[in-house]
Enzyme design. Sequence first.
Site, mmCIF file in Angstrom:
data_model
loop_
_atom_site.group_PDB
_atom_site.id
_atom_site.type_symbol
_atom_site.label_atom_id
_atom_site.label_comp_id
_atom_site.label_asym_id
_atom_site.label_seq_id
_atom_site.Cartn_x
_atom_site.Cartn_y
_atom_site.Cartn_z
ATOM 1 N N HIS A 173 0.839 -1.208 0.000
ATOM 2 C CA HIS A 173 0.000 0.000 0.000
ATOM 3 C C HIS A 173 0.871 1.254 0.000
ATOM 4 O O HIS A 173 1.849 1.332 0.725
ATOM 5 C CB HIS A 173 -0.945 0.009 1.209
ATOM 6 C CG HIS A 173 -0.247 -0.121 2.528
ATOM 7 N ND1 HIS A 173 0.272 -1.326 2.964
ATOM 8 C CD2 HIS A 173 0.050 0.779 3.486
ATOM 9 C CE1 HIS A 173 0.841 -1.148 4.149
ATOM 10 N NE2 HIS A 173 0.739 0.112 4.490
ATOM 11 N N ILE A 174 0.487 2.191 -0.819
ATOM 12 C CA ILE A 174 1.136 3.506 -0.881
ATOM 13 C C ILE A 174 0.126 4.482 -0.277
ATOM 14 O O ILE A 174 -1.072 4.353 -0.531
ATOM 15 C CB ILE A 174 1.450 3.869 -2.351
ATOM 16 C CG1 ILE A 174 2.382 2.805 -2.930
ATOM 17 C CG2 ILE A 174 2.061 5.259 -2.463
ATOM 18 C CD1 ILE A 174 2.356 2.735 -4.434
#
Length: 346
Positions: A173-174
């Site tokens: 996840h960014i």
Amino acid sequence: MSHAAIVTKIPERFDGALKSGDLLFFPSTVAKHVDSDVEYEIRLCPALQHKPALPTPHFDAGASDTGIAVQGANRKLKTFDPFAPPYNPNLYVADLKDQETEENYVVLLNKFSVVPQHFLLVTKDFRSQASPLMPSELVQTYLFLLAARKLGKQFFAFYNCGDNSGASQPHKHIQFLPLDDARGPPIEKLARDAQLEFADRPFSLNKLSYANHCYRFPYQMDTYPPERLEHILADAFLRLLDLSISTIRHDPDYPQGSPSYNVIITLEHIHVIPRRQENHTLQETGDKLSINALGFAGMLLVKSEEELEAVKKESVSQILQAVGLRSVHDIQVEGTAHETPLAGHL
Ligand code: AMP
């Protein structure tokens, strides 16, 4: 759905998730704090004292069986992956497909929000949080930042990679955080002020007490088509990653396993900060302070007045140095005459 349409949807989705109780918001106050000539932001969030702290999972770069934790000798226990479908409908914002690579993503709101409208770009299939950012992920990230700016909003992105980076979820996840200050987070202000001799080479912010690797994007990159963006973003990230690995190799006590680092991305710069440990134990209180990319962006988070005082007393730069690595910039400059990483002159 376009990046602009997704960014436009975020505020109403945030309000809805807050109302439905699916998103928990923790109010906080922010104080500026100058330390070693750098202006940091320290966010005091007492409500986080009541949020249960979960142990950091191990992010095996090769793991495809996310959420499997070994218990006892042979027993396996399936743990919950919040970033795998079915998504909580009130935290779900949109699906996103990279038109070039056909890689699928999903945009979710951060369930535990300290800053309103904090959102996440998550890989649809499981990818490890210990894996490097892929060209497609870099492009999608940049397109979100760009779409936000065109809408008059200011966001920056960050990625916590590996066991010692401060990440808490193993599914890739960014993260995207809105900013009040158009100049970006504190580290970005330093990068903007850096006078560079050669525009297209990595540089280091020597004012900082820890190893950091930075690259300035070409002027007007925000007008480039996605293929051109991809080339520049992927090349910049790989060069900074190479330098981070080189920094890590100079640390004789670096923990075993895949390297950990934090990535911070703005429309103008990409920063990679190698990490040697997740937590710093405060001398005054004995509290463990978990530091992720936000700490290295210059935005620290504390849970009490005592912690705040302890951080100031111990000094932010020393805390960051303790969880980061010693800079070997001078050695790197000597060893790479053909591609010298520059000092950011301030
Ligand atoms: P990190 O701690 O850097 O790995 O980031 C993971 C983020 O996901 C944290 O900011 C959490 O608040 C957030 N998070 C944890 N569980 C959920 C969930 N079920 N849905 C959405 N976000 C979550």
